[in-house]
Design an enzyme around this catalytic site. Sequence first.
Site, PDB file in Angstrom:
ATOM      1  N   ASP A  26      33.149  41.863  31.564  1.00  0.00           N
ATOM      2  CA  ASP A  26      34.376  42.335  30.908  1.00  0.00           C
ATOM      3  C   ASP A  26      34.110  43.529  29.982  1.00  0.00           C
ATOM      4  O   ASP A  26      33.060  43.607  29.356  1.00  0.00           O
ATOM      5  CB  ASP A  26      34.970  41.176  30.096  1.00  0.00           C
ATOM      6  N   GLY A  29      36.854  48.960  30.712  1.00  0.00           N
ATOM      7  CA  GLY A  29      37.945  49.840  30.253  1.00  0.00           C
ATOM      8  C   GLY A  29      37.769  50.223  28.793  1.00  0.00           C
ATOM      9  O   GLY A  29      37.925  51.389  28.418  1.00  0.00           O
ATOM     10  N   ARG A  30      37.422  49.233  27.961  1.00  0.00           N
ATOM     11  CA  ARG A  30      37.240  49.512  26.528  1.00  0.00           C
ATOM     12  C   ARG A  30      36.013  50.396  26.284  1.00  0.00           C
ATOM     13  O   ARG A  30      36.003  51.235  25.408  1.00  0.00           O
ATOM     14  CB  ARG A  30      37.150  48.199  25.738  1.00  0.00           C
ATOM     15  N   TRP A  31      34.994  50.205  27.103  1.00  0.00           N
ATOM     16  CA  TRP A  31      33.805  51.060  26.981  1.00  0.00           C
ATOM     17  C   TRP A  31      34.221  52.515  27.236  1.00  0.00           C
ATOM     18  O   TRP A  31      33.836  53.425  26.488  1.00  0.00           O
ATOM     19  CB  TRP A  31      32.728  50.628  27.988  1.00  0.00           C
ATOM     20  N   HIS A  43      34.039  51.621  34.848  1.00  0.00           N
ATOM     21  CA  HIS A  43      33.670  50.768  35.989  1.00  0.00           C
ATOM     22  C   HIS A  43      32.383  51.288  36.651  1.00  0.00           C
ATOM     23  O   HIS A  43      31.528  50.511  37.066  1.00  0.00           O
ATOM     24  CB  HIS A  43      34.805  50.718  37.010  1.00  0.00           C
ATOM     25  N   SER A  71      39.611  39.828  40.406  1.00  0.00           N
ATOM     26  CA  SER A  71      40.363  38.571  40.411  1.00  0.00           C
ATOM     27  C   SER A  71      41.678  38.730  41.185  1.00  0.00           C
ATOM     28  O   SER A  71      42.119  39.859  41.456  1.00  0.00           O
ATOM     29  CB  SER A  71      40.673  38.145  38.979  1.00  0.00           C
ATOM     30  N   THR A  72      42.289  37.582  41.498  1.00  0.00           N
ATOM     31  CA  THR A  72      43.592  37.625  42.189  1.00  0.00           C
ATOM     32  C   THR A  72      44.633  38.322  41.300  1.00  0.00           C
ATOM     33  O   THR A  72      45.611  38.862  41.806  1.00  0.00           O
ATOM     34  CB  THR A  72      44.078  36.191  42.524  1.00  0.00           C
ATOM     35  N   TRP A  75      45.142  42.682  41.059  1.00  0.00           N
ATOM     36  CA  TRP A  75      46.042  43.513  41.888  1.00  0.00           C
ATOM     37  C   TRP A  75      47.162  44.099  41.044  1.00  0.00           C
ATOM     38  O   TRP A  75      47.815  45.061  41.450  1.00  0.00           O
ATOM     39  CB  TRP A  75      46.652  42.678  43.025  1.00  0.00           C
ATOM     40  N   LEU A 137      17.123  35.662  45.612  1.00  0.00           N
ATOM     41  CA  LEU A 137      18.340  35.521  44.806  1.00  0.00           C
ATOM     42  C   LEU A 137      19.602  35.589  45.676  1.00  0.00           C
ATOM     43  O   LEU A 137      19.726  36.485  46.508  1.00  0.00           O
ATOM     44  CB  LEU A 137      18.382  36.659  43.771  1.00  0.00           C
ATOM     45  N   ARG A 194      30.159  35.869  29.258  1.00  0.00           N
ATOM     46  CA  ARG A 194      31.271  36.815  29.259  1.00  0.00           C
ATOM     47  C   ARG A 194      30.983  37.875  28.202  1.00  0.00           C
ATOM     48  O   ARG A 194      30.709  37.544  27.046  1.00  0.00           O
ATOM     49  CB  ARG A 194      32.607  36.137  28.958  1.00  0.00           C
ATOM     50  N   GLU A 213      26.935  25.877  30.181  1.00  0.00           N
ATOM     51  CA  GLU A 213      26.813  26.439  28.827  1.00  0.00           C
ATOM     52  C   GLU A 213      27.475  27.818  28.808  1.00  0.00           C
ATOM     53  O   GLU A 213      27.173  28.669  29.650  1.00  0.00           O
ATOM     54  CB  GLU A 213      25.327  26.574  28.442  1.00  0.00           C
TER      55      GLU A 213
HETATM   56  C1  FPP Z   1      36.371  44.201  33.537  1.00  0.00           C
HETATM   57  O1  FPP Z   1      36.602  45.338  32.788  1.00  0.00           O
HETATM   58  C2  FPP Z   1      35.791  44.524  34.815  1.00  0.00           C
HETATM   59  C3  FPP Z   1      36.433  44.446  36.010  1.00  0.00           C
HETATM   60  C4  FPP Z   1      37.836  44.067  36.193  1.00  0.00           C
HETATM   61  C5  FPP Z   1      35.739  44.754  37.247  1.00  0.00           C
HETATM   62  C6  FPP Z   1      34.262  44.544  37.266  1.00  0.00           C
HETATM   63  C7  FPP Z   1      33.774  45.439  38.284  1.00  0.00           C
HETATM   64  C8  FPP Z   1      32.616  46.138  38.285  1.00  0.00           C
HETATM   65  C9  FPP Z   1      31.543  45.997  37.284  1.00  0.00           C
HETATM   66  C10 FPP Z   1      32.363  47.139  39.346  1.00  0.00           C
HETATM   67  C11 FPP Z   1      32.735  46.809  40.753  1.00  0.00           C
HETATM   68  C12 FPP Z   1      32.051  45.650  41.315  1.00  0.00           C
HETATM   69  C13 FPP Z   1      31.039  45.634  42.181  1.00  0.00           C
HETATM   70  C14 FPP Z   1      30.493  44.325  42.645  1.00  0.00           C
HETATM   71  C15 FPP Z   1      30.402  46.854  42.705  1.00  0.00           C
HETATM   72  P1  FPP Z   1      38.097  45.632  32.338  1.00  0.00           P
HETATM   73  O2  FPP Z   1      38.592  46.748  33.193  1.00  0.00           O
HETATM   74  O3  FPP Z   1      38.898  44.383  32.380  1.00  0.00           O
HETATM   75  O4  FPP Z   1      37.857  46.117  30.876  1.00  0.00           O
HETATM   76  P2  FPP Z   1      38.891  46.046  29.673  1.00  0.00           P
HETATM   77  O5  FPP Z   1      39.182  44.602  29.426  1.00  0.00           O
HETATM   78  O6  FPP Z   1      38.119  46.683  28.572  1.00  0.00           O
HETATM   79  O7  FPP Z   1      40.084  46.856  30.091  1.00  0.00           O
END
Ligand code: FPP
Length: 254
Positions: A26, A29-31, A43, A71-72, A75, A137, A194, A213
């Site tokens: 998670d 986006g904030r990063w 991303h 996640s679902t 979308w 793995l 998380r 855990e």
């Molecule tokens: C959460 O950040 C991250 C996601 C919804 C997607 C995670 C995906 C990747 C790391 C890259 C694609 C995956 C693969 C397997 C190549 P957020 O956008 O929810 O961040 P925010 O909460 O700060 O907006």
Amino acid sequence: MEKTYDYLYALVKSKPIPVHVAIIMDGNGRWAKKHKLPRIAGHRRGVEALRDIISTSSELGIKYLTLYAFSTENWKRPKDEVNALMSLLVEFLRKEVAELHRNSVKIYVLGDIGRLPEAARTEVQHAMDLTRANSGLQVNIALNYGSRAEILKAIKSIVQDVTSKRLAFDDITEQTISQYLDTGGIPDPDMLIRTSGEYRISNFLLYQIAYTELVFTDKNVFWPDFTREKYLEAIIEYQGRVRRYGGLDTGEDD
Ligand code: FPP
């Protein structure tokens, strides 16, 4: 003193290693916002972080790494962001699968990939087919995954199998439910991480994490900031926990 990778690695290796680690990646986006960049740049950096976490997991001898990639509910994001995430997945698999295969990594997918764009489906299928027999793995990528949808699907399959007499009603156990989930045959996660300081499960592995855990990073550690050192620190936190599974502390884990 800043702890080095080698120091942390040795510390982790001195105690039992988790068999199954699940991660909610998670904060991309904030990063990006923090660095005044478009969300997709976050991303992209997230994929780089992921590469390090996969290789560290492999080195440590972790057996299963389960990643919440899409996640679902994702979308609902703007179409551009959804497309960008799918492209990143395709790019990641095209670039990395050969190397992962050389390292005996097995790629597996949780969730309903039927709804993914064709290019993503093709790459995912190729990666799974290529790495199917690998014994290193196992990386489970949750794509178009939602735990409630997964449980619903499992219940429907169980009902179908009971109706068609492939399964006896009296033989349904908690284990049966586990077997019918997308994670059937995979042990439950020992730890769930998380990043970014959000204290939610967000419809991830609800049945499987009954005794897992939970480790949450500080809110200033977004997924792209989750270095190998941070990962090792999270595992050290896990290793310091005493797992009682509802029973009493036997002292064996101390
Ligand atoms: C959460 O950040 C991250 C996601 C919804 C997607 C995670 C995906 C990747 C790391 C890259 C694609 C995956 C693969 C397997 C190549 P957020 O956008 O929810 O961040 P925010 O909460 O700060 O907006």
